[in-house]
Scaffold this active site. Structure first.
Site, PDB file in Angstrom:
ATOM      1  N   CYS A   1       0.821  -1.221   0.000  1.00 21.37           N
ATOM      2  CA  CYS A   1       0.000   0.000   0.000  1.00 21.37           C
ATOM      3  C   CYS A   1       0.852   1.267   0.000  1.00 21.37           C
ATOM      4  O   CYS A   1       0.345   2.346  -0.282  1.00 21.37           O
ATOM      5  CB  CYS A   1      -0.944   0.012   1.200  1.00 21.37           C
ATOM      6  SG  CYS A   1      -2.080  -1.375   1.204  1.00 21.37           S
TER       7      CYS A   1
ATOM      8  N   HIS B   1      -3.646   7.332   1.923  1.00 24.42           N
ATOM      9  CA  HIS B   1      -3.953   5.986   1.447  1.00 24.42           C
ATOM     10  C   HIS B   1      -5.344   5.619   1.975  1.00 24.42           C
ATOM     11  O   HIS B   1      -5.645   5.819   3.156  1.00 24.42           O
ATOM     12  CB  HIS B   1      -2.907   5.010   1.965  1.00 24.42           C
ATOM     13  CG  HIS B   1      -3.304   3.580   1.814  1.00 24.42           C
ATOM     14  ND1 HIS B   1      -3.770   3.066   0.617  1.00 24.42           N
ATOM     15  CD2 HIS B   1      -3.335   2.556   2.705  1.00 24.42           C
ATOM     16  CE1 HIS B   1      -4.055   1.789   0.785  1.00 24.42           C
ATOM     17  NE2 HIS B   1      -3.813   1.460   2.044  1.00 24.42           N
TER      18      HIS B   1
ATOM     19  N   ASN C   1     -10.029  -0.495  -0.543  1.00 30.52           N
ATOM     20  CA  ASN C   1      -8.573  -0.320  -0.476  1.00 30.52           C
ATOM     21  C   ASN C   1      -7.953  -0.864  -1.762  1.00 30.52           C
ATOM     22  O   ASN C   1      -7.981  -2.065  -2.010  1.00 30.52           O
ATOM     23  CB  ASN C   1      -8.051  -1.074   0.750  1.00 30.52           C
ATOM     24  CG  ASN C   1      -6.558  -0.918   0.953  1.00 30.52           C
ATOM     25  OD1 ASN C   1      -5.841  -0.496   0.054  1.00 30.52           O
ATOM     26  ND2 ASN C   1      -6.094  -1.268   2.140  1.00 30.52           N
TER      27      ASN C   1
HETATM   28  N1  ACO Z   1     -18.703  -9.212   8.183  1.00 32.18           N
HETATM   29  C1  ACO Z   1     -19.285  -9.508   9.350  1.00 32.18           C
HETATM   30  N2  ACO Z   1     -18.601  -9.831  10.451  1.00 32.18           N
HETATM   31  C2  ACO Z   1     -17.257  -9.835  10.335  1.00 32.18           C
HETATM   32  C3  ACO Z   1     -16.586  -9.552   9.151  1.00 32.18           C
HETATM   33  C4  ACO Z   1     -17.386  -9.234   8.043  1.00 32.18           C
HETATM   34  N3  ACO Z   1     -16.834  -8.911   6.840  1.00 32.18           N
HETATM   35  N4  ACO Z   1     -15.278  -9.636   9.356  1.00 32.18           N
HETATM   36  C5  ACO Z   1     -15.098  -9.992  10.641  1.00 32.18           C
HETATM   37  N5  ACO Z   1     -16.301 -10.117  11.246  1.00 32.18           N
HETATM   38  C6  ACO Z   1     -16.602 -10.459  12.616  1.00 32.18           C
HETATM   39  C7  ACO Z   1     -15.500 -11.223  13.276  1.00 32.18           C
HETATM   40  O1  ACO Z   1     -15.594 -12.598  12.988  1.00 32.18           O
HETATM   41  C8  ACO Z   1     -15.760 -10.941  14.726  1.00 32.18           C
HETATM   42  O2  ACO Z   1     -16.797 -11.764  15.183  1.00 32.18           O
HETATM   43  P1  ACO Z   1     -16.765 -12.385  16.660  1.00 32.18           P
HETATM   44  O3  ACO Z   1     -16.804 -11.198  17.580  1.00 32.18           O
HETATM   45  O4  ACO Z   1     -18.004 -13.217  16.697  1.00 32.18           O
HETATM   46  O5  ACO Z   1     -15.490 -13.145  16.747  1.00 32.18           O
HETATM   47  C9  ACO Z   1     -16.291  -9.513  14.723  1.00 32.18           C
HETATM   48  O6  ACO Z   1     -16.713  -9.251  13.364  1.00 32.18           O
HETATM   49  C10 ACO Z   1     -15.257  -8.471  15.109  1.00 32.18           C
HETATM   50  O7  ACO Z   1     -14.073  -8.749  14.380  1.00 32.18           O
HETATM   51  P2  ACO Z   1     -12.813  -7.875  14.560  1.00 32.18           P
HETATM   52  O8  ACO Z   1     -11.709  -8.409  13.715  1.00 32.18           O
HETATM   53  O9  ACO Z   1     -12.546  -7.699  16.026  1.00 32.18           O
HETATM   54  O10 ACO Z   1     -13.338  -6.492  13.973  1.00 32.18           O
HETATM   55  P3  ACO Z   1     -12.650  -5.111  13.987  1.00 32.18           P
HETATM   56  O11 ACO Z   1     -13.484  -4.168  14.700  1.00 32.18           O
HETATM   57  O12 ACO Z   1     -11.190  -5.194  14.373  1.00 32.18           O
HETATM   58  O13 ACO Z   1     -12.700  -4.730  12.445  1.00 32.18           O
HETATM   59  C11 ACO Z   1     -11.262  -4.630  10.527  1.00 32.18           C
HETATM   60  C12 ACO Z   1     -12.004  -5.532  11.499  1.00 32.18           C
HETATM   61  C13 ACO Z   1     -12.259  -3.804   9.749  1.00 32.18           C
HETATM   62  C14 ACO Z   1     -10.466  -5.504   9.568  1.00 32.18           C
HETATM   63  C15 ACO Z   1     -10.317  -3.711  11.351  1.00 32.18           C
HETATM   64  O14 ACO Z   1      -9.505  -4.449  12.187  1.00 32.18           O
HETATM   65  C16 ACO Z   1      -9.478  -2.860  10.476  1.00 32.18           C
HETATM   66  O15 ACO Z   1      -9.935  -1.926   9.871  1.00 32.18           O
HETATM   67  N6  ACO Z   1      -8.152  -3.145  10.422  1.00 32.18           N
HETATM   68  C17 ACO Z   1      -7.257  -2.473   9.538  1.00 32.18           C
HETATM   69  C18 ACO Z   1      -7.104  -3.359   8.362  1.00 32.18           C
HETATM   70  C19 ACO Z   1      -6.794  -2.626   7.109  1.00 32.18           C
HETATM   71  O16 ACO Z   1      -7.201  -1.538   6.832  1.00 32.18           O
HETATM   72  N7  ACO Z   1      -6.045  -3.329   6.288  1.00 32.18           N
HETATM   73  C20 ACO Z   1      -5.726  -2.840   5.011  1.00 32.18           C
HETATM   74  C21 ACO Z   1      -4.363  -3.161   4.645  1.00 32.18           C
HETATM   75  S1  ACO Z   1      -3.215  -2.256   5.547  1.00 32.18           S
HETATM   76  C22 ACO Z   1      -3.490  -0.735   5.144  1.00 32.18           C
HETATM   77  O17 ACO Z   1      -3.857  -0.458   4.062  1.00 32.18           O
HETATM   78  C23 ACO Z   1      -3.252   0.279   6.194  1.00 32.18           C
END
Ligand code: ACO
Length: 324
Positions: free
Chosen positions: A114, A251, A281
């Site tokens: 990224c 980004h 993204n």
């Molecule tokens: N739909 C529904 N539920 C989901 C999904 C989905 N797509 N994905 C995960 N869940 C569920 C999980 O299974 C979990 O369920 P549980 O509580 O029963 O176990 C619940 O949602 C919470 O999951 P978390 O992983 O704790 O959710 P979080 O609030 O951390 O959000 C996310 C996840 C959106 C990926 C977040 O961590 C995030 O934004 N991280 C940054 C990732 C990113 O942007 N990566 C891009 C590449 S790096 C960059 O570009 C900077």
């Protein structure tokens, strides 16, 4: 007098096929509500069968050249930032070069996930500043849909395909922050975090491309710290403050990261170009796609100060302060 790399033109290309959150929820166990609330993403573009990263890159590159008013014969350097090349080799840049029609000039890919666009901007800027080249085409292009695990709802909903590009050209500056062009770039990497965001395959290890793997929470935690730090170093290096920044062009990972970073920097939301809702993204393509949106809708104007910041797998991260 010093040499500055001025952005002459900006281009973008998004594949025609749009997949909404609602459509995605038929393929994986997710909902529009969950994706919107956690990421701000509403839809992503997905490349058609037979449409490769180089095809997207060519469209964006041509659009940037058209806006810049330059012909391919004027290009001295071509860089494509991508993590999803058409082939393991040759470089996607070589394939773009063949179609754009400028044989002989250096053309290569940069792989910083990224952060690829900011890395490429920095490399091109240094070629220009040292007067090795006058005009450079820098493209960020990705077909991330090709290496997502479509059974992993925690990652596949976050990414999309697209390409964005800029044409940079040497111009004289005074060496102050009032100059037009790239004022500074700041690059970082820390390979200790390679297992937080990576592809679980590769030529040397598995002889496959692998699929994207991510520990989302940990990425989030590091992203807000690294993005704010690198944004600060960009303004400090140029003796300006965040009040002088007209637009944050970040980004586009997800809107919560964008909001948290802007808040940490004391930048109001109306100074942030946000496009993640429209194309998710797109990794190396996301900053030039956001830049293109801001320029074409008239928000970003000539002479304004732009702060770009990014973070990606590696970890890699970095920033650029640019007077447009
Ligand atoms: N739909 C529904 N539920 C989901 C999904 C989905 N797509 N994905 C995960 N869940 C569920 C999980 O299974 C979990 O369920 P549980 O509580 O029963 O176990 C619940 O949602 C919470 O999951 P978390 O992983 O704790 O959710 P979080 O609030 O951390 O959000 C996310 C996840 C959106 C990926 C977040 O961590 C995030 O934004 N991280 C940054 C990732 C990113 O942007 N990566 C891009 C590449 S790096 C960059 O570009 C900077």
């Amino acid at each position: 007098m010093i040499v500055r790399s001025v952005i002459l033109g900006v281009g973008a290309y998004l594949p025609a096929n749009i997949v909404s959150n609602a459509e995605l929820s038929k393929r994986v166990d997710t909902t529009d509500e969950w994706i919107t609330e956690r990421t701000g993403i509403k839809q992503r573009h997905v490349a058609a069968e037979g449409q490769f990263t180089s095809h997207l890159a060519i469209e964006a590159g041509r659009a940037a050249m058209e806006m810049a008013g330059i012909k391919s014969s004027e290009l001295d350097l071509l860089i494509v930032a991508t993590t999803t090349p058409d082939n393991t080799f040759p470089a996607t840049a070589a394939k773009v070069q063949a179609v754009i029609g400028r044989p002989g000039i250096p053309a290569f890919d940069i792989q910083a996930v990224c952060s690829g666009f900011v890395y490429s901007l920095a490399v091109a800027d240094n070629f220009i500043k040292t007067s090795q080249v006058k005009t450079a085409l820098v493209i960020g292009a990705e077909t991330l849909s090709r290496f997502l695990d479509w059974t992993d709802r925690s990652s596949c909903v976050l990414f999309g395909d697209g390409a964005g590009a800029v044409v940079l050209q040497a111009a004289e500056g005074q060496g102050t922050s009032a100059d037009r062009g790239v004022l500074s770039t700041h690059l970082h990497s820390d390979g200790r975090y390679a297992d937080i965001l990576y592809a679980d395959g590769g030529v040397s290890s598995t002889q496959t491309t692998g699929l994207l793997r991510m520990k989302g929470k940990e990425v989030f935690r590091h992203a807000v710290v690294n993005l704010a730090d690198t944004a600060r170093e960009a303004v400090e290096a140029n003796g300006v403050t965040f009040a002088d920044v007209d637009w944050l062009v970040p980004h586009q990972a997800n809107s919560r990261i964008l909001d948290s970073t802007a808040e940490k920097l004391g930048l109001s939301a109306d100074k942030v170009i946000v496009t993640v809702d429209k194309h998710a993204n797109t990794s190396a393509a996301s900053i030039p796609l956001a830049l293109h949106q801001g320029v074409t809708d008239g928000r970003i104007k000539r002479g304004q100060l732009l702060l770009m910041e990014t973070m990606g797998g590696g970890f890699t991260w970095g920033s650029a302060l640019v007077r447009f």
